[in-house]
Design a protein around this motif. Structure first.
Motif, PDB file in Angstrom:
ATOM      1  N   ILE A   1       9.643   7.681   9.166  1.00 24.69           N
ATOM      2  CA  ILE A   1      11.069   7.717   8.810  1.00 24.69           C
ATOM      3  C   ILE A   1      11.875   8.196  10.007  1.00 24.69           C
ATOM      4  CG2 ILE A   1      12.805   8.826   7.354  1.00 24.69           C
ATOM      5  CD1 ILE A   1      10.745   9.032   5.147  1.00 24.69           C
ATOM      6  N   THR A   2      12.900   7.436  10.367  1.00 25.56           N
ATOM      7  CA  THR A   2      13.801   7.829  11.437  1.00 25.56           C
ATOM      8  C   THR A   2      15.227   7.504  11.026  1.00 25.56           C
ATOM      9  OG1 THR A   2      14.433   7.467  13.751  1.00 25.56           O
ATOM     10  CG2 THR A   2      13.449   5.617  12.603  1.00 25.56           C
ATOM     11  N   ALA A   3      16.166   8.278  11.534  1.00 25.47           N
ATOM     12  CA  ALA A   3      17.567   8.051  11.190  1.00 25.47           C
ATOM     13  C   ALA A   3      18.238   7.067  12.136  1.00 25.47           C
ATOM     14  CB  ALA A   3      18.331   9.385  11.211  1.00 25.47           C
ATOM     15  N   ASP A   4      17.498   6.588  13.137  1.00 22.92           N
ATOM     16  CA  ASP A   4      18.080   5.737  14.170  1.00 22.92           C
ATOM     17  C   ASP A   4      17.453   4.343  14.137  1.00 22.92           C
ATOM     18  OD1 ASP A   4      19.725   5.670  16.823  1.00 22.92           O
ATOM     19  OD2 ASP A   4      17.768   4.851  17.371  1.00 22.92           O
ATOM     20  N   GLU A   5      18.285   3.321  14.053  1.00 26.82           N
ATOM     21  CA  GLU A   5      17.799   1.942  13.964  1.00 26.82           C
ATOM     22  C   GLU A   5      17.012   1.532  15.205  1.00 26.82           C
ATOM     23  OE1 GLU A   5      19.544  -2.621  13.340  1.00 26.82           O
ATOM     24  OE2 GLU A   5      20.896  -0.883  13.362  1.00 26.82           O
ATOM     25  N   GLN A   6      17.509   1.907  16.390  1.00 25.45           N
ATOM     26  CA  GLN A   6      16.822   1.548  17.622  1.00 25.45           C
ATOM     27  C   GLN A   6      15.460   2.228  17.709  1.00 25.45           C
ATOM     28  OE1 GLN A   6      18.929   2.546  21.214  1.00 25.45           O
ATOM     29  NE2 GLN A   6      17.449   1.535  22.547  1.00 25.45           N
ATOM     30  N   ALA A   7      15.405   3.508  17.305  1.00 26.62           N
ATOM     31  CA  ALA A   7      14.134   4.233  17.322  1.00 26.62           C
ATOM     32  C   ALA A   7      13.137   3.580  16.380  1.00 26.62           C
ATOM     33  CB  ALA A   7      14.356   5.693  16.933  1.00 26.62           C
ATOM     34  N   CYS A   8      13.634   3.056  15.274  1.00 25.01           N
ATOM     35  CA  CYS A   8      12.769   2.385  14.300  1.00 25.01           C
ATOM     36  C   CYS A   8      12.120   1.153  14.929  1.00 25.01           C
ATOM     37  CB  CYS A   8      13.603   1.992  13.080  1.00 25.01           C
ATOM     38  SG  CYS A   8      12.665   1.726  11.566  1.00 25.01           S
TER      39      CYS A   8
ATOM     40  N   GLU B   1       4.354   1.476   7.552  1.00 28.11           N
ATOM     41  CA  GLU B   1       5.682   1.135   7.054  1.00 28.11           C
ATOM     42  C   GLU B   1       6.688   2.023   7.773  1.00 28.11           C
ATOM     43  OE1 GLU B   1       8.150   0.737   2.844  1.00 28.11           O
ATOM     44  OE2 GLU B   1       6.524   2.197   3.003  1.00 28.11           O
ATOM     45  N   LEU B   2       7.811   1.435   8.204  1.00 28.86           N
ATOM     46  CA  LEU B   2       8.858   2.192   8.880  1.00 28.86           C
ATOM     47  C   LEU B   2      10.163   2.079   8.102  1.00 28.86           C
ATOM     48  CD1 LEU B   2       7.983   1.181  12.524  1.00 28.86           C
ATOM     49  CD2 LEU B   2       7.864   3.483  11.612  1.00 28.86           C
ATOM     50  N   LEU B   3      10.854   3.215   7.940  1.00 28.81           N
ATOM     51  CA  LEU B   3      12.086   3.256   7.173  1.00 28.81           C
ATOM     52  C   LEU B   3      13.180   3.960   7.958  1.00 28.81           C
ATOM     53  CD1 LEU B   3      10.639   4.409   3.716  1.00 28.81           C
ATOM     54  CD2 LEU B   3      11.195   2.072   4.395  1.00 28.81           C
ATOM     55  N   GLU B   4      14.412   3.472   7.797  1.00 32.94           N
ATOM     56  CA  GLU B   4      15.563   4.142   8.395  1.00 32.94           C
ATOM     57  C   GLU B   4      16.262   4.931   7.292  1.00 32.94           C
ATOM     58  OE1 GLU B   4      19.797   3.034  10.585  1.00 32.94           O
ATOM     59  OE2 GLU B   4      18.250   1.477  10.352  1.00 32.94           O
ATOM     60  N   ARG B   5      16.210   6.251   7.371  1.00 30.85           N
ATOM     61  CA  ARG B   5      16.776   7.114   6.345  1.00 30.85           C
ATOM     62  C   ARG B   5      17.483   8.308   6.990  1.00 30.85           C
ATOM     63  NH1 ARG B   5      13.823   6.813   1.251  1.00 30.85           N
ATOM     64  NH2 ARG B   5      13.565   4.579   0.840  1.00 30.85           N
ATOM     65  N   ASP B   6      18.473   8.841   6.305  1.00 38.15           N
ATOM     66  CA  ASP B   6      19.153  10.062   6.723  1.00 38.15           C
ATOM     67  C   ASP B   6      18.233  11.243   6.404  1.00 38.15           C
ATOM     68  OD1 ASP B   6      20.801  12.370   6.907  1.00 38.15           O
ATOM     69  OD2 ASP B   6      22.584  11.156   6.585  1.00 38.15           O
TER      70      ASP B   6
ATOM     71  N   LEU C   1       3.541   1.236  17.440  1.00 35.87           N
ATOM     72  CA  LEU C   1       2.424   1.208  16.498  1.00 35.87           C
ATOM     73  C   LEU C   1       1.682  -0.115  16.556  1.00 35.87           C
ATOM     74  CD1 LEU C   1       4.284   2.985  13.572  1.00 35.87           C
ATOM     75  CD2 LEU C   1       2.338   3.907  14.853  1.00 35.87           C
ATOM     76  N   GLU C   2       2.384  -1.213  16.817  1.00 34.66           N
ATOM     77  CA  GLU C   2       1.730  -2.512  16.945  1.00 34.66           C
ATOM     78  C   GLU C   2       0.803  -2.534  18.152  1.00 34.66           C
ATOM     79  OE1 GLU C   2       4.772  -5.446  17.138  1.00 34.66           O
ATOM     80  OE2 GLU C   2       5.151  -5.472  14.963  1.00 34.66           O
TER      81      GLU C   2
END
Length: 300
Positions: A105-112, A131-136, A119-120
């Motif tokens: 989980i990261t709050a930043d789209e670019q970091a995601c 699984e990667l998620l963009e969340r506050d 990871l790939e």
């Protein structure tokens, strides 16, 4: 070697920074994501090696104790996932018969996006699902998420404007009775004091150190314990070059989370002086140590 105390150097640095125009937030550091620079930085320090081994061994012990076929791992504030990738590699090899389901989980789209690529390329085993998620970070809920066996928060409390909802939300994501949360944070010491000088230029709220994290957990009635891991940065070459070469400048940029070329030369000089004053001699090497506090919360 500097003859001045770190306190005196930091006082001068504060004066210099007060008169320098801020040139952008620390997060605006695309040059630090360059693979060549990241590789160089990893060679200089053992943070990733020490911390990833500590986390992997902890998860391994918990997973073996519980005996379940699937183990749910969450990393809040995964950023580029470089640390998580190493941890997952270790777990995949150590427990090949166990399925690890990882949620970053990261709050930043670019970091995601960067984390997904990391990871790939991480050569993770077939027993790792990602699984990667963009969340506050301050609005973490279990909506759409299964309870996690293990949650990692590695140096992400610095990005929170309010610590209470972040910690409360993280603990609510833990599996009842057995889930464990590990918060990696830095104690207030000279290396961290240097970093805070640059964060403070674009932060209007307190920077949460290990001391404030544990105080908040206590206030919220959340039980915890703290373990300490010491990591080192071998800055011998940087000291020899006086932090003036391109390579040395990049390392200093990484330590203070900003591009020092945007600042007055005196700022860079004082940063180098501080690092030299808090370093120790190890034969022909100059080593700067940093203590990471491993704050463990068990949901029981």
């Amino acid at each position: 070697m500097s003859n001045r105390s770190p306190k005196d150097i930091l006082a001068d640095l504060d004066k210099e920074l007060a008169g320098v125009k801020w040139c952008g937030p620390p997060s605006d550091l695309s040059h630090l994501h360059d693979p060549g620079h990241l590789s160089l930085f990893k060679q200089l320090g053992n943070f990733e090696e020490v911390i990833s081994q500590w986390i992997a061994e902890r998860i391994k012990g918990l997973a073996q104790k519980q005996g379940q076929e699937e183990y749910q791992i969450c990393s809040i504030g995964c950023e580029d996932a470089s640390l998580d990738s190493v941890i997952l590699q270790k777990l995949s090899k150590a427990l090949p018969d166990k399925m690890f389901k990882y949620t970053g989980i990261t709050a930043d789209e670019q970091a995601c996006e960067v984390a997904e690529e990391t990871l790939e390329l991480g050569n993770l085993g077939s027993n790792v699902q990602v699984e990667l998620l963009e969340r506050d970070y301050e609005e973490l809920t279990n909506d759409g998420l299964q309870p996690f066996d293990f949650i990692l928060m590695a140096n992400c409390t610095y990005h929170a404007s309010a610590l209470d909802p972040m910690l409360t939300g993280a603990t609510q994501l833990l599996k009842p009775g057995t889930g464990e949360l590990v918060i990696i944070s830095s104690s207030r010491q000279s290396l961290y004091e240097l970093i805070t000088r640059f964060y403070s230029h674009q932060r209007t709220y307190e920077l949460y150190t290990a001391e404030t994290v544990t105080a908040t957990l206590g206030k919220l009635g959340i039980k915890y314990k703290v373990e300490h891991e010491t990591t080192t940065f071998d800055l011998t070459q940087q000291f020899a070059e006086g932090f003036t070469s391109e390579e040395a400048a990049l390392i200093l940029d990484h330590l203070v989370f900003t591009n020092l070329q945007d600042y007055a030369p005196q700022v860079s000089k004082l940063c180098g002086e501080l690092l030299e004053s808090v370093s120790t001699s190890n034969g022909a090497k100059r080593v700067v140590t940093s203590v990471s506090d491993m704050i463990v919360v068990v949901n029981n």
